[in-house]
Design a protein around this motif. Structure first.
Motif, PDB file in Angstrom:
ATOM      1  N   UNK A  18       0.822  -1.209   0.000  1.00 41.55           N
ATOM      2  CA  UNK A  18       0.000   0.000   0.000  1.00 41.55           C
ATOM      3  C   UNK A  18       0.856   1.259   0.000  1.00 41.55           C
ATOM      4  N   UNK A  19       1.948   1.244   0.726  1.00 41.20           N
ATOM      5  CA  UNK A  19       2.814   2.419   0.808  1.00 41.20           C
ATOM      6  C   UNK A  19       3.321   2.814  -0.575  1.00 41.20           C
ATOM      7  N   UNK A  20       3.797   1.841  -1.344  1.00 43.88           N
ATOM      8  CA  UNK A  20       4.300   2.129  -2.682  1.00 43.88           C
ATOM      9  C   UNK A  20       3.162   2.589  -3.591  1.00 43.88           C
ATOM     10  N   UNK A  21       2.010   1.932  -3.495  1.00 42.63           N
ATOM     11  CA  UNK A  21       0.859   2.316  -4.311  1.00 42.63           C
ATOM     12  C   UNK A  21       0.447   3.757  -4.012  1.00 42.63           C
ATOM     13  N   UNK A  54     -13.782  -2.537   3.765  1.00 48.33           N
ATOM     14  CA  UNK A  54     -12.878  -1.854   4.677  1.00 48.33           C
ATOM     15  C   UNK A  54     -13.198  -0.373   4.790  1.00 48.33           C
ATOM     16  N   UNK A  55     -13.515   0.262   3.676  1.00 48.35           N
ATOM     17  CA  UNK A  55     -13.704   1.712   3.689  1.00 48.35           C
ATOM     18  C   UNK A  55     -15.085   2.138   4.133  1.00 48.35           C
ATOM     19  N   UNK A  56     -16.051   1.234   4.041  1.00 52.60           N
ATOM     20  CA  UNK A  56     -17.388   1.518   4.567  1.00 52.60           C
ATOM     21  C   UNK A  56     -18.073   2.698   3.930  1.00 52.60           C
ATOM     22  N   UNK A  57     -18.657   3.540   4.764  1.00 49.97           N
ATOM     23  CA  UNK A  57     -19.499   4.649   4.299  1.00 49.97           C
ATOM     24  C   UNK A  57     -18.733   5.958   4.196  1.00 49.97           C
ATOM     25  N   UNK A  58     -17.622   5.991   3.502  1.00 50.41           N
ATOM     26  CA  UNK A  58     -16.894   7.248   3.358  1.00 50.41           C
ATOM     27  C   UNK A  58     -17.605   8.148   2.358  1.00 50.41           C
ATOM     28  N   UNK A  59     -17.487   9.458   2.583  1.00 50.36           N
ATOM     29  CA  UNK A  59     -18.189  10.433   1.747  1.00 50.36           C
ATOM     30  C   UNK A  59     -17.257  11.204   0.815  1.00 50.36           C
ATOM     31  N   UNK A  60     -15.983  11.345   1.194  1.00 49.44           N
ATOM     32  CA  UNK A  60     -15.062  12.137   0.379  1.00 49.44           C
ATOM     33  C   UNK A  60     -13.823  11.321   0.041  1.00 49.44           C
ATOM     34  N   UNK A  61     -13.085  11.788  -0.961  1.00 50.88           N
ATOM     35  CA  UNK A  61     -11.838  11.122  -1.345  1.00 50.88           C
ATOM     36  C   UNK A  61     -10.826  11.192  -0.203  1.00 50.88           C
ATOM     37  N   UNK A  62     -10.824  12.310   0.517  1.00 46.74           N
ATOM     38  CA  UNK A  62      -9.912  12.469   1.638  1.00 46.74           C
ATOM     39  C   UNK A  62     -10.203  11.446   2.739  1.00 46.74           C
ATOM     40  N   UNK A  63     -11.475  11.271   3.045  1.00 44.68           N
ATOM     41  CA  UNK A  63     -11.893  10.293   4.054  1.00 44.68           C
ATOM     42  C   UNK A  63     -11.506   8.880   3.618  1.00 44.68           C
ATOM     43  N   UNK A  64     -11.703   8.578   2.340  1.00 50.21           N
ATOM     44  CA  UNK A  64     -11.329   7.284   1.778  1.00 50.21           C
ATOM     45  C   UNK A  64      -9.836   7.057   1.924  1.00 50.21           C
ATOM     46  N   UNK A  65      -9.049   8.061   1.562  1.00 53.63           N
ATOM     47  CA  UNK A  65      -7.584   7.955   1.636  1.00 53.63           C
ATOM     48  C   UNK A  65      -7.151   7.680   3.076  1.00 53.63           C
ATOM     49  N   UNK A  66      -7.724   8.409   4.017  1.00 50.24           N
ATOM     50  CA  UNK A  66      -7.350   8.233   5.425  1.00 50.24           C
ATOM     51  C   UNK A  66      -7.726   6.855   5.950  1.00 50.24           C
ATOM     52  N   UNK A  70      -5.115   4.053   7.336  1.00 52.78           N
ATOM     53  CA  UNK A  70      -5.274   3.454   8.663  1.00 52.78           C
ATOM     54  C   UNK A  70      -5.294   1.934   8.580  1.00 52.78           C
ATOM     55  N   UNK A  71      -5.897   1.397   7.516  1.00 51.10           N
ATOM     56  CA  UNK A  71      -6.008  -0.055   7.355  1.00 51.10           C
ATOM     57  C   UNK A  71      -4.690  -0.682   6.924  1.00 51.10           C
ATOM     58  N   UNK A  72      -4.001  -0.060   5.981  1.00 51.57           N
ATOM     59  CA  UNK A  72      -2.842  -0.706   5.372  1.00 51.57           C
ATOM     60  C   UNK A  72      -1.503  -0.127   5.801  1.00 51.57           C
ATOM     61  N   UNK A  73      -1.507   0.928   6.609  1.00 53.17           N
ATOM     62  CA  UNK A  73      -0.293   1.475   7.191  1.00 53.17           C
ATOM     63  C   UNK A  73      -0.494   1.637   8.698  1.00 53.17           C
ATOM     64  N   UNK A  74      -0.714   0.539   9.391  1.00 53.70           N
ATOM     65  CA  UNK A  74      -1.003   0.655  10.819  1.00 53.70           C
ATOM     66  C   UNK A  74       0.199   1.187  11.602  1.00 53.70           C
TER      67      UNK A  74
END
Length: 147
Positions: A18-21, A54-66, A70-74
Motif C-alpha cells: 500500500x505504501x508504494x501504491x 474496509x472503507x465503509x461509508x466514506x463520503x469524500x476522497x480524503x476520508x477514503x484515503x485516510x 489506517x487499514x494498510x499502514x497501521x
C-alpha cells in the motif's frame, strides 16, 4: 497547444504494498495537478469488494484515503516493533542483485517513516553497512574506514 498525458494505475485491491501504491498515486495526482482530489469528491470507480468493506461509508476522497492509510499502514506498537526488528536485523540477500536489496532496505525505512519512526543518517548507514556479507569484507572496510 499543450500536450496531455494519460496515466493509468490499477486500483488498490488490498494486496501488495500500500505504501508504494499510495506514493505512486500521489505522484500521478501531483503531476496532473490534481492533488486536491484527496480533499474533494468520491471517485467515479469503486475499488474491489474486499476494499469496499474496509472503507465503509466514506463520503469524500480524503476520508477514503485516510481509511485506507489506517487499514494498510497501521501505526500500532506491535507493527512498529516488527518493522524495527526487521530493520535492525536486515541482511542483504546474496541471491538477488544489489538494486533489489537496496529496494528492500528503502521499503523498510519508508514503512518505519510511515509509522512516525525517525531514523538518523547514522542509524541508516550502520544498518546498511552491517547488512553487507563478510564475503565482501574489503568493500565493507573501504566504506567503514573511508579508504
Amino acid at each position: 497547444m499543450a500536450a496531455t498525458a494519460k496515466f493509468e494505475m490499477s486500483m488498490f485491491d488490498g494486496r501488495g504494498d500500500f505504501s508504494m501504491w499510495s506514493q505512486k498515486m500521489k505522484a500521478i495526482l501531483m503531476q496532473q495537478r490534481c492533488a486536491r482530489a484527496l480533499d474533494n469528491s468520491w471517485p467515479a470507480e469503486l475499488p474491489p469488494d474486499n476494499v469496499i468493506r474496509t472503507i465503509g461509508e466514506t463520503k469524500t476522497a480524503s476520508e477514503l484515503w485516510n481509511k485506507l492509510k489506517a487499514q494498510y499502514e497501521p501505526k500500532t506498537v506491535p507493527n512498529k516493533c516488527f518493522l524495527l526488528k526487521q530493520f535492525f536485523s536486515f541482511k542483504m540477500d546474496p541471491s538477488v542483485d544489489l538494486e533489489e536489496n537496496l529496494n528492500r532496505f528503502t521499503k523498510l525505512t519508508q514503512d518505519l517513516a510511515n509509522c512516525d519512526e525517525k531514523l538518523s543518517q547514522d542509524q541508516l548507514a550502520v544498518v546498511l553497512l552491517n547488512s553487507i556479507s563478510d564475503r565482501h569484507r574489503d568493500l565493507k572496510n573501504a566504506l567503514e574506514y573511508g579508504r
